[in-house]
Design a protein around this motif. Structure first.
Motif, PDB file in Angstrom:
ATOM      1  N   SER A 261      14.843  -0.291   0.066  1.00 18.29           N
ATOM      2  CA  SER A 261      13.928   0.512  -0.749  1.00 18.29           C
ATOM      3  C   SER A 261      12.570   0.609  -0.068  1.00 18.29           C
ATOM      4  CB  SER A 261      13.789  -0.075  -2.149  1.00 18.29           C
ATOM      5  OG  SER A 261      13.165  -1.334  -2.107  1.00 18.29           O
ATOM      6  N   TRP A 262      12.186  -0.427   0.640  1.00 16.75           N
ATOM      7  CA  TRP A 262      10.933  -0.400   1.388  1.00 16.75           C
ATOM      8  C   TRP A 262      11.205  -0.453   2.881  1.00 16.75           C
ATOM      9  CZ3 TRP A 262       6.760  -0.285   4.125  1.00 16.75           C
ATOM     10  CH2 TRP A 262       6.371  -1.331   4.939  1.00 16.75           C
TER      11      TRP A 262
ATOM     12  N   ALA B 265       2.875   6.581   2.072  1.00 14.72           N
ATOM     13  CA  ALA B 265       2.364   5.367   1.429  1.00 14.72           C
ATOM     14  C   ALA B 265       2.570   5.423  -0.086  1.00 14.72           C
ATOM     15  CB  ALA B 265       0.882   5.181   1.761  1.00 14.72           C
ATOM     16  N   ASP B 266       2.279   6.561  -0.690  1.00 12.12           N
ATOM     17  CA  ASP B 266       2.438   6.697  -2.140  1.00 12.12           C
ATOM     18  C   ASP B 266       3.901   6.589  -2.559  1.00 12.12           C
ATOM     19  OD1 ASP B 266      -0.307   6.997  -2.385  1.00 12.12           O
ATOM     20  OD2 ASP B 266      -0.234   9.166  -2.690  1.00 12.12           O
ATOM     21  N   THR B 267       4.791   7.180  -1.784  1.00 13.88           N
ATOM     22  CA  THR B 267       6.218   7.144  -2.094  1.00 13.88           C
ATOM     23  C   THR B 267       6.765   5.725  -2.002  1.00 13.88           C
ATOM     24  OG1 THR B 267       6.481   9.406  -1.276  1.00 13.88           O
ATOM     25  CG2 THR B 267       8.483   8.072  -1.444  1.00 13.88           C
ATOM     26  N   VAL B 268       6.428   5.034  -0.926  1.00 14.18           N
ATOM     27  CA  VAL B 268       6.925   3.673  -0.742  1.00 14.18           C
ATOM     28  C   VAL B 268       6.291   2.738  -1.768  1.00 14.18           C
ATOM     29  CG1 VAL B 268       7.065   1.733   0.869  1.00 14.18           C
ATOM     30  CG2 VAL B 268       7.467   4.050   1.684  1.00 14.18           C
ATOM     31  N   ALA B 269       5.010   2.909  -2.040  1.00 12.33           N
ATOM     32  CA  ALA B 269       4.343   2.063  -3.043  1.00 12.33           C
ATOM     33  C   ALA B 269       4.971   2.268  -4.417  1.00 12.33           C
ATOM     34  CB  ALA B 269       2.850   2.374  -3.087  1.00 12.33           C
ATOM     35  N   ALA B 270       5.366   3.492  -4.730  1.00 14.56           N
ATOM     36  CA  ALA B 270       6.008   3.753  -6.025  1.00 14.56           C
ATOM     37  C   ALA B 270       7.357   3.039  -6.112  1.00 14.56           C
ATOM     38  CB  ALA B 270       6.179   5.250  -6.240  1.00 14.56           C
ATOM     39  N   ARG B 271       8.136   3.054  -5.027  1.00 13.47           N
ATOM     40  CA  ARG B 271       9.420   2.339  -5.016  1.00 13.47           C
ATOM     41  C   ARG B 271       9.206   0.841  -5.154  1.00 13.47           C
ATOM     42  NH1 ARG B 271      11.679   4.173   0.252  1.00 13.47           N
ATOM     43  NH2 ARG B 271      10.903   6.268   0.168  1.00 13.47           N
TER      44      ARG B 271
ATOM     45  N   VAL C  71      11.290  -9.697  -4.869  1.00 15.39           N
ATOM     46  CA  VAL C  71      10.593  -9.866  -3.589  1.00 15.39           C
ATOM     47  C   VAL C  71      11.616  -9.989  -2.464  1.00 15.39           C
ATOM     48  CG1 VAL C  71       9.091 -11.389  -2.247  1.00 15.39           C
ATOM     49  CG2 VAL C  71       8.511 -10.844  -4.623  1.00 15.39           C
ATOM     50  N   VAL C  72      12.661 -10.764  -2.692  1.00 16.67           N
ATOM     51  CA  VAL C  72      13.724 -10.895  -1.684  1.00 16.67           C
ATOM     52  C   VAL C  72      14.330  -9.519  -1.398  1.00 16.67           C
ATOM     53  CG1 VAL C  72      15.983 -11.922  -1.160  1.00 16.67           C
ATOM     54  CG2 VAL C  72      14.216 -13.301  -2.303  1.00 16.67           C
ATOM     55  N   ASP C  73      14.610  -8.758  -2.456  1.00 17.18           N
ATOM     56  CA  ASP C  73      15.173  -7.407  -2.284  1.00 17.18           C
ATOM     57  C   ASP C  73      14.259  -6.512  -1.450  1.00 17.18           C
ATOM     58  OD1 ASP C  73      17.395  -8.044  -3.783  1.00 17.18           O
ATOM     59  OD2 ASP C  73      16.674  -7.053  -5.614  1.00 17.18           O
ATOM     60  N   LEU C  74      12.949  -6.634  -1.664  1.00 20.14           N
ATOM     61  CA  LEU C  74      12.008  -5.796  -0.922  1.00 20.14           C
ATOM     62  C   LEU C  74      12.053  -6.102   0.575  1.00 20.14           C
ATOM     63  CD1 LEU C  74       9.066  -5.793  -3.454  1.00 20.14           C
ATOM     64  CD2 LEU C  74      10.392  -3.792  -2.723  1.00 20.14           C
TER      65      LEU C  74
END
Length: 191
Positions: free
Chosen positions: A109-110, A77-83, A101-104
């Motif tokens: 990355s997520w 969770a911390d790793t993905v939240a940081a990305r 937002v579109v990229d996410l």
């Protein structure tokens, strides 16, 4: 006259192997094992083998399997939240924020296949575990805070739900929404 008992030389212990990264390696290996076998297939033995550590290291570093998995999912969770936060922070205009937002949703990355699989496992595992529900709430708070740098709170909340929902759908949909379709959805949500 009996001779004095012979004093035995003290036994020399094998030198301890200094392995400062062992605990972190175990956490990463736990995520690898969950990605391959699911939470149900995650065992101390499998994780130790994947981390290339003695089985005894598992109980030395973690009180049990559940605390180990909780910490591993916290790392995820911390790793993905940081990305996520990093991608949103790179946007300096409203338009760039919308594109982030579109990229996410459409980027990896997520929403990489591995991250999505681990997220499904986290949701199922957390359903009955309050400690993991807190991990999920913290992850959500971080995502919304990153979005909140560019959007009002209610919009950030809606975008966060949309990112997660569309990412889940894209991971299993036969014809997932493409960049243009996601861009149109973001446009409707942000007004």
């Amino acid at each position: 006259m009996p001779s004095a008992p012979r004093r035995q030389a003290p036994r020399r212990q094998a030198p301890r192997r200094h392995d400062p990264d062992r605990r972190a390696r175990i956490l990463h290996a736990a995520l690898d094992v969950v990605a391959e076998h699911g939470v149900a297939g995650a065992t101390h033995r499998r994780i130790a083998a994947a981390a290339d550590v003695p089985l005894g290291s598992m109980t030395y570093h973690f009180e049990g399997l559940e605390p180990l998995l909780t910490e591993a999912f916290t790392l995820l969770a911390d790793t993905v939240a940081a990305r996520f936060t990093e991608r949103m922070a790179a946007a300096s205009t409203y338009e760039e924020a919308c594109e982030a937002v579109v990229d996410l949703v459409v980027g990896e990355s997520w929403a990489s296949p591995r991250t999505m699989l681990l997220s499904y496992e986290l949701y199922a595992f957390a359903a009955r575990r309050p400690a993991l529900q807190e991990v999920m709430r913290d992850w959500m708070d971080k995502s919304r805070a990153a979005l909140g740098r560019h959007f009002p709170p209610e919009t950030a909340k809606a975008l966060d739900a949309m990112i997660e929902g569309l990412s889940i759908h894209r991971s299993v949909d036969r014809a997932p929404a493409g960049r243009e379709a996601v861009r149109a959805i973001v446009g409707r949500l942000v007004g």
